[in-house]
Scaffold this motif. Structure first.
Motif, PDB file in Angstrom:
ATOM      1  N   ASP A  33      11.883   8.420  -0.309  1.00  0.00           N
ATOM      2  CA  ASP A  33      13.260   8.237  -1.173  1.00  0.00           C
ATOM      3  C   ASP A  33      13.182   6.411  -1.964  1.00  0.00           C
ATOM      4  OD1 ASP A  33      15.360   9.644  -0.625  1.00  0.00           O
ATOM      5  OD2 ASP A  33      15.197   9.887   0.734  1.00  0.00           O
ATOM      6  N   HIS A  34      12.796   5.085  -0.217  1.00  0.00           N
ATOM      7  CA  HIS A  34      12.477   4.030  -0.780  1.00  0.00           C
ATOM      8  C   HIS A  34      11.322   3.776  -0.202  1.00  0.00           C
ATOM      9  CE1 HIS A  34      14.014   0.725  -3.266  1.00  0.00           C
ATOM     10  NE2 HIS A  34      13.049  -0.122  -2.554  1.00  0.00           N
ATOM     11  N   VAL A  35      10.567   2.761  -1.150  1.00  0.00           N
ATOM     12  CA  VAL A  35       9.156   2.164   0.196  1.00  0.00           C
ATOM     13  C   VAL A  35       9.498   1.222  -0.229  1.00  0.00           C
ATOM     14  CG1 VAL A  35       6.638   1.861   0.165  1.00  0.00           C
ATOM     15  CG2 VAL A  35       7.291   3.684  -1.139  1.00  0.00           C
ATOM     16  N   VAL A  36       9.129   0.186   1.664  1.00  0.00           N
ATOM     17  CA  VAL A  36       8.928  -0.869   2.021  1.00  0.00           C
ATOM     18  C   VAL A  36       7.911  -2.025   1.418  1.00  0.00           C
ATOM     19  CG1 VAL A  36       9.693  -3.177   2.920  1.00  0.00           C
ATOM     20  CG2 VAL A  36      11.185  -1.196   2.428  1.00  0.00           C
ATOM     21  N   CYS A  37       7.313  -2.699   1.216  1.00  0.00           N
ATOM     22  CA  CYS A  37       6.315  -3.357   1.677  1.00  0.00           C
ATOM     23  C   CYS A  37       5.863  -4.522   2.305  1.00  0.00           C
ATOM     24  CB  CYS A  37       5.158  -3.644   0.544  1.00  0.00           C
ATOM     25  SG  CYS A  37       5.131  -2.191  -0.076  1.00  0.00           S
ATOM     26  N   VAL A  38       4.975  -5.451   3.203  1.00  0.00           N
ATOM     27  CA  VAL A  38       5.569  -7.031   3.222  1.00  0.00           C
ATOM     28  C   VAL A  38       5.444  -8.002   2.520  1.00  0.00           C
ATOM     29  CG1 VAL A  38       5.413  -5.747   6.098  1.00  0.00           C
ATOM     30  CG2 VAL A  38       3.366  -6.872   4.762  1.00  0.00           C
ATOM     31  N   SER A  39       4.822  -6.957   1.770  1.00  0.00           N
ATOM     32  CA  SER A  39       4.242  -8.802   0.754  1.00  0.00           C
ATOM     33  C   SER A  39       3.978  -8.164  -0.825  1.00  0.00           C
ATOM     34  CB  SER A  39       2.922  -9.402   0.669  1.00  0.00           C
ATOM     35  OG  SER A  39       2.315  -9.168   0.699  1.00  0.00           O
ATOM     36  N   HIS A  40       3.966  -8.787  -1.848  1.00  0.00           N
ATOM     37  CA  HIS A  40       3.946  -8.565  -3.157  1.00  0.00           C
ATOM     38  C   HIS A  40       2.031  -7.743  -3.556  1.00  0.00           C
ATOM     39  CE1 HIS A  40       7.860  -9.359  -5.002  1.00  0.00           C
ATOM     40  NE2 HIS A  40       8.303 -10.987  -3.719  1.00  0.00           N
ATOM     41  N   THR A  41       0.859  -8.687  -2.800  1.00  0.00           N
ATOM     42  CA  THR A  41      -0.507  -8.271  -3.021  1.00  0.00           C
ATOM     43  C   THR A  41      -0.060  -6.358  -2.115  1.00  0.00           C
ATOM     44  OG1 THR A  41      -0.135 -10.079  -2.827  1.00  0.00           O
ATOM     45  CG2 THR A  41      -2.713  -8.587  -2.626  1.00  0.00           C
ATOM     46  N   CYS A  42       0.978  -6.085  -1.119  1.00  0.00           N
ATOM     47  CA  CYS A  42       0.304  -5.040  -0.721  1.00  0.00           C
ATOM     48  C   CYS A  42       1.585  -4.026  -0.900  1.00  0.00           C
ATOM     49  CB  CYS A  42       1.896  -4.892   0.973  1.00  0.00           C
ATOM     50  SG  CYS A  42       1.410  -4.269   1.953  1.00  0.00           S
ATOM     51  N   LYS A  43       2.810  -5.010  -1.534  1.00  0.00           N
ATOM     52  CA  LYS A  43       3.318  -3.619  -2.820  1.00  0.00           C
ATOM     53  C   LYS A  43       2.087  -3.356  -4.091  1.00  0.00           C
ATOM     54  CE  LYS A  43       6.854  -3.392  -6.279  1.00  0.00           C
ATOM     55  NZ  LYS A  43       8.008  -4.092  -6.641  1.00  0.00           N
ATOM     56  N   GLU A  44       1.790  -4.075  -4.684  1.00  0.00           N
ATOM     57  CA  GLU A  44       1.040  -3.661  -5.900  1.00  0.00           C
ATOM     58  C   GLU A  44      -0.372  -2.830  -5.192  1.00  0.00           C
ATOM     59  OE1 GLU A  44      -0.600  -7.481  -7.463  1.00  0.00           O
ATOM     60  OE2 GLU A  44      -2.705  -6.285  -8.059  1.00  0.00           O
ATOM     61  N   ASN A  45      -0.586  -2.983  -4.105  1.00  0.00           N
ATOM     62  CA  ASN A  45      -1.942  -1.932  -3.244  1.00  0.00           C
ATOM     63  C   ASN A  45      -1.447  -0.634  -3.352  1.00  0.00           C
ATOM     64  OD1 ASN A  45      -2.994  -1.605  -1.055  1.00  0.00           O
ATOM     65  ND2 ASN A  45      -5.033  -2.564  -1.743  1.00  0.00           N
ATOM     66  N   THR A  46      -0.253  -0.835  -2.507  1.00  0.00           N
ATOM     67  CA  THR A  46       0.389   0.509  -2.651  1.00  0.00           C
ATOM     68  C   THR A  46       0.568   1.717  -3.507  1.00  0.00           C
ATOM     69  OG1 THR A  46       1.325  -0.453   0.081  1.00  0.00           O
ATOM     70  CG2 THR A  46       2.227   1.566  -0.703  1.00  0.00           C
ATOM     71  N   VAL A  47       1.836   0.897  -4.337  1.00  0.00           N
ATOM     72  CA  VAL A  47       1.879   0.877  -5.295  1.00  0.00           C
ATOM     73  C   VAL A  47       0.626   1.919  -6.153  1.00  0.00           C
ATOM     74  CG1 VAL A  47       2.733   1.004  -8.057  1.00  0.00           C
ATOM     75  CG2 VAL A  47       4.035   0.182  -6.116  1.00  0.00           C
ATOM     76  N   LEU A  48      -0.587   1.123  -6.097  1.00  0.00           N
ATOM     77  CA  LEU A  48      -1.904   1.817  -7.373  1.00  0.00           C
ATOM     78  C   LEU A  48      -2.298   3.345  -6.411  1.00  0.00           C
ATOM     79  CD1 LEU A  48      -3.914  -1.301  -8.288  1.00  0.00           C
ATOM     80  CD2 LEU A  48      -2.404   0.175  -9.812  1.00  0.00           C
ATOM     81  N   ARG A  49      -2.201   2.707  -4.660  1.00  0.00           N
ATOM     82  CA  ARG A  49      -2.647   3.900  -4.000  1.00  0.00           C
ATOM     83  C   ARG A  49      -1.686   5.386  -3.361  1.00  0.00           C
ATOM     84  NH1 ARG A  49      -1.881   0.625   1.062  1.00  0.00           N
ATOM     85  NH2 ARG A  49      -2.360   2.900   2.195  1.00  0.00           N
ATOM     86  N   ALA A  50      -0.718   5.045  -3.877  1.00  0.00           N
ATOM     87  CA  ALA A  50      -0.380   6.508  -3.748  1.00  0.00           C
ATOM     88  C   ALA A  50       0.529   6.561  -5.087  1.00  0.00           C
ATOM     89  CB  ALA A  50       1.074   6.063  -3.296  1.00  0.00           C
ATOM     90  N   SER A  51       0.310   5.738  -6.026  1.00  0.00           N
ATOM     91  CA  SER A  51       0.714   5.924  -7.370  1.00  0.00           C
ATOM     92  C   SER A  51       2.520   6.440  -7.269  1.00  0.00           C
ATOM     93  CB  SER A  51      -0.001   7.574  -7.869  1.00  0.00           C
ATOM     94  OG  SER A  51      -0.591   8.020  -7.764  1.00  0.00           O
ATOM     95  N   LEU A  52       2.969   4.966  -7.215  1.00  0.00           N
ATOM     96  CA  LEU A  52       3.843   5.349  -6.935  1.00  0.00           C
ATOM     97  C   LEU A  52       4.526   4.606  -8.430  1.00  0.00           C
ATOM     98  CD1 LEU A  52       4.485   4.295  -3.028  1.00  0.00           C
ATOM     99  CD2 LEU A  52       5.527   5.928  -4.194  1.00  0.00           C
ATOM    100  N   ASP A  53       6.048   4.989  -8.926  1.00  0.00           N
ATOM    101  CA  ASP A  53       7.422   4.675  -9.500  1.00  0.00           C
ATOM    102  C   ASP A  53       7.091   2.833  -8.522  1.00  0.00           C
ATOM    103  OD1 ASP A  53       8.892   2.638 -11.212  1.00  0.00           O
ATOM    104  OD2 ASP A  53      10.109   4.930 -11.382  1.00  0.00           O
ATOM    105  N   PRO A  54       6.914   1.574  -9.555  1.00  0.00           N
ATOM    106  CA  PRO A  54       7.005  -0.100  -8.879  1.00  0.00           C
ATOM    107  C   PRO A  54       8.477   0.170  -8.766  1.00  0.00           C
ATOM    108  CG  PRO A  54       5.928   0.267 -10.594  1.00  0.00           C
ATOM    109  CD  PRO A  54       6.301   1.515 -10.839  1.00  0.00           C
TER     110      PRO A  54
END
Lengths: 489, 236
Positions: A151-172
């Motif tokens: 349902d939702h993803v939480v990242c600890v920093s914006h860099t981490c968010k970018e990384n996770t979005v790319l790795r898992a092909s998520l909707d930012p």
């Protein structure tokens, strides 16, 4: 009255094992309990810890007996966790399953099963990963599998968010950034007077007097606390230390931590005969970190990759001027007046440290103010409030427009499988659609897994019917207003 | 129909005594009594049939004809000559139409299989239990006694724990198989392991809680008034 939830934090990593993820889960859970939610933690068993335990504030921990394979991660067996997980979820009446750490198999399994059972899920990512090597590709594929239907993803920093979005092909849009925090009370500078901060004069702001200025011949101590691994930049440190000490006569190093690269550091010390200027403490416990930090004036953090870097916040909270490499999420963590950034290379690190030493000698940095500033920036209470907002958003307690932003809500189809209220639909066919897009072969394989999981779910409902599972009595909940009196820190 | 889910009976013969019995046996109605009687008869006939079969196959010599005992069975019984009496009784059973039918039906079965299956039948008929009953007897000032099993020809295993040895009685949770169960335990002084009450049935939370309240009320009444029920739970 804000809605309260029954939340299950699931991760392979929890106390008694020390670490960043472990303390994140504990602190977040504690603060969520203070806000009136019910929180349980599900993890695997540790040496001497198996079964059900209560921690002091009513946080219930299930140490599930499970096979541990590598660095306290459990064996990935897609379905075997389901029966016991279902039992726990039903007896605790859980609404939200919150998984932590992308290397934790428990977390991935729990998210998959929770979606099958029709629960809301949140995933928190604590680390950065590469894209190139085989292990990363495999981990990323697995992550994509789990996060296809979260349902939702939480990242600890914006860099981490970018990384996770790319790795898992998520909707930012479905990824939030909620940074870590520190317990500032545990990281007070040496000169910090407790009497003035304990609230004797609540209306006079606390301005500590500037300490005695550093003379040009006073000794400056540089502290390094990190595990001595390649990714923590120990090689960089080994190369930089002799040059820094050569350029600046009245400096010392204190290095705490252990790891495979410790031997390189020791060799460097012997070769350059720096025994009296570099002190190596070996590994220290987390409680001792503050006592080591306050012995120095500068904290050097040469890491090559870092999702957040809690340790530099701790250092700043102790009143240390921070020199760190500009990698990962580090630049987001502290304001620029507390840090000197360096590129992750030897020359720049030496230059940056030189700048920091010069600034301290010139008394340009008010390090005695850092503690109060960090305290106001980072608190677990704030993390809990922001996490609570995520819970509200995914369970539909606050509207889609408010949670995701108006543009997103009005966009005709920003996520084709999203339901009307902006929350992920639980219908099996919708879930299959999400998984099918994962790849030519992987998509089909994932769909198969999800279908099998659903069949197992139906079987469990028949074999261990819900009404035969005892409901746990809840620990008396705190009222949200009470939390100011709470003594749990 | 013959068994139910575990349920609780509480017997309080005096204010200082209480017995908590958890059993899978339903209330004894007339049809149930009849059914149980039927099962008893079935057990007896199974055992008799199995013994007769073993006798006929292994102990009866077909070449030597059976010798009628000199005295009548009654006088044998009075004299205490059990062995000839038994032999006679078994032969009579074997010679009866039912015995003959059994013997001829089992003719093709090899001896070892016959021996094994008959022994198994005897074992099951003697020891298999339809109902499980476990109980906890609380006597204030003396202690508590747990009892497990019993019924059939088996005796119940009991364990008495004197009051001064009881550190606490509490409810705990633990993983068992694929689930988490509540169970009642007695913490005994000087023992590594706790004593689990109702270890076979492990009844559900409702029953466990009722028993726990009853035990505390009966055992520590007076001194335990201020105790908060929740505080005792789960801190093991």
């Amino acid at each position: 009255m804000a809605p309260t939830y029954n939340i299950a934090m699931v991760s392979d990593f929890f106390y008694p094992q020390p670490g960043g993820v472990e303390s994140h889960i504990y602190q977040l859970s504690t603060k969520l309990i203070d806000r009136g939610h019910k929180v349980i933690v599900i993890t695997h068993n540790y040496e001497g810890r198996s079964g059900v335990r209560y921690l002091t504030n009513g946080l219930k921990v299930y140490h599930v007996p499970f096979l541990v394979i590598f660095r306290s991660a459990t064996l990935p067996t897609v379905f075997s966790f389901f029966p016991i997980f279902r039992n726990i979820v039903l007896r605790e009446r859980i609404n939200i399953v919150h998984g932590h750490a992308s290397l934790s198999n428990f977390c991935h399994e729990a998210i998959l099963h929770a979606r099958t059972m029709g629960l809301r899920t949140v995933f928190t990512d604590h680390s950065l990963f590469g894209f190139a090597d085989a292990a990363s590709i495999l981990t990323n594929k697995l992550l994509k599998f789990t996060l296809s239907d979260v349902d939702h993803v939480v990242c600890v920093s914006h860099t981490c968010k970018e990384n996770t979005v790319l790795r898992a092909s998520l909707d930012p849009l479905m990824v939030s950034v909620i940074p870590n925090a520190v317990v500032a009370e545990n990281f007070k500078p040496l000169s910090y007077s407790t009497s003035s901060s304990s609230g004797n004069h609540p209306f006079t702001p606390h301005h500590p007097p500037p300490p005695r200025p550093l003379g040009p011949h006073d000794i400056i101590t540089i502290v390094v606390i990190s595990r001595l691994f390649y990714n923590k930049g120990t090689d960089l440190l080994t190369a930089a230390i002799p040059r820094i000490l050569e350029n600046h006569p009245n400096t010392r190093f204190i290095i705490a931590g252990s790891g495979p690269k410790a031997i390189d550091l020791e060799q460097m010390i012997e070769q350059n005969v720096l025994q009296d200027r570099v002190e190596m403490l070996g590994s220290i416990r987390h409680e001792e970190v503050r006592d080591v930090m306050v012995r120095g004036q500068i904290y050097l953090h040469p890491s090559l990759t870092e999702a957040f870097g809690t340790v530099i916040v701790e250092a700043a909270s102790c009143g240390l001027y921070v020199v760190c490499t500009q990698v990962g999420g580090i630049p987001e963590v502290l304001p620029s007046h507390m840090t000197v950034f360096a590129k992750p290379e030897e020359d720049d690190l030496v230059a940056a440290t030189g700048k920091a030493i010069a600034a301290l000698r010139a008394n340009k940095v008010r390090t005695e103010l850092f503690h109060e500033q960090v305290k106001s920036m980072y608190s677990w209470e704030n993390v809990a409030i922001r996490t609570e907002r995520v819970y509200n958003g995914i369970s539909g307690a606050i509207s889609e427009a408010e949670f995701y932003g108006y543009e997103a809500a009005n966009a005709p189809s920003w996520s084709a499988t999203r339901g009307r209220s902006g929350v992920q639909s639980f219908a099996l066919i919708d879930r299959l659609k999400r998984y099918y897009g994962c790849g030519i072969w992987a998509g089909k394989l994932f769909c198969l897994c999800v279908i099998v999981d659903y069949l197992i779910f139906l079987f469990l409902e028949l074999w261990w019917p819900r009404e035969r599972i005892d409901i746990c009595p809840d620990w008396p909940r705190k009222k949200p207003g009470e939390r100011k009196d709470s003594t749990f820190g | 129909m013959l068994t139910t889910n575990p349920h609780l009976y509480i017997r309080r013969p005096s204010p200082t005594t209480a017995e908590f019995t958890v059993t899978t046996c339903p209330r004894l109605t007339i049809p149930l009594r009849l059914a149980l009687l039927l099962i008893l008869l079935l057990r007896i006939s199974t055992i008799t049939a199995a013994i007769t079969t073993i006798y006929a196959r292994f102990f009866l010599d077909p070449s030597s004809p059976h010798v009628q005992p000199a005295a009548s069975p009654l006088s044998l019984l009075i004299q205490g000559d059990i062995f000839p009496l038994l032999t006679h009784a078994l032969y009579t059973l074997h010679a009866s139409p039912a015995g003959q039918f059994l013997f001829s039906t089992l003719e093709p079965v090899p001896s070892w299989a016959l021996l094994l299956s008959s022994s198994a039948a005897i074992y099951v008929a003697l020891f298999a239990q339809l109902h499980t009953t476990e109980s906890l007897l609380v006597l204030r000032g003396l202690g508590i006694q747990t009892s497990t099993g019993g019924g059939g020809v088996q005796r119940a295993r009991t364990r008495f724990i004197p009051t001064e040895k009881i550190r606490d009685v509490l409810i705990n949770e633990a993983f068992r198989g694929f689930e988490v169960r509540y169970y009642l335990v007695v913490v005994v002084e000087g023992e590594e392991d706790v004593v689990v009450v109702f270890p076979k049935l492990l009844p559900r939370k409702k029953i466990v809680e009722a028993v726990w309240r009853g035990v505390r009320g009966c055992l520590f009444e007076g001194e335990g008034n201020g105790m908060n029920g929740r505080a005792e739970k789960g801190h093991v």
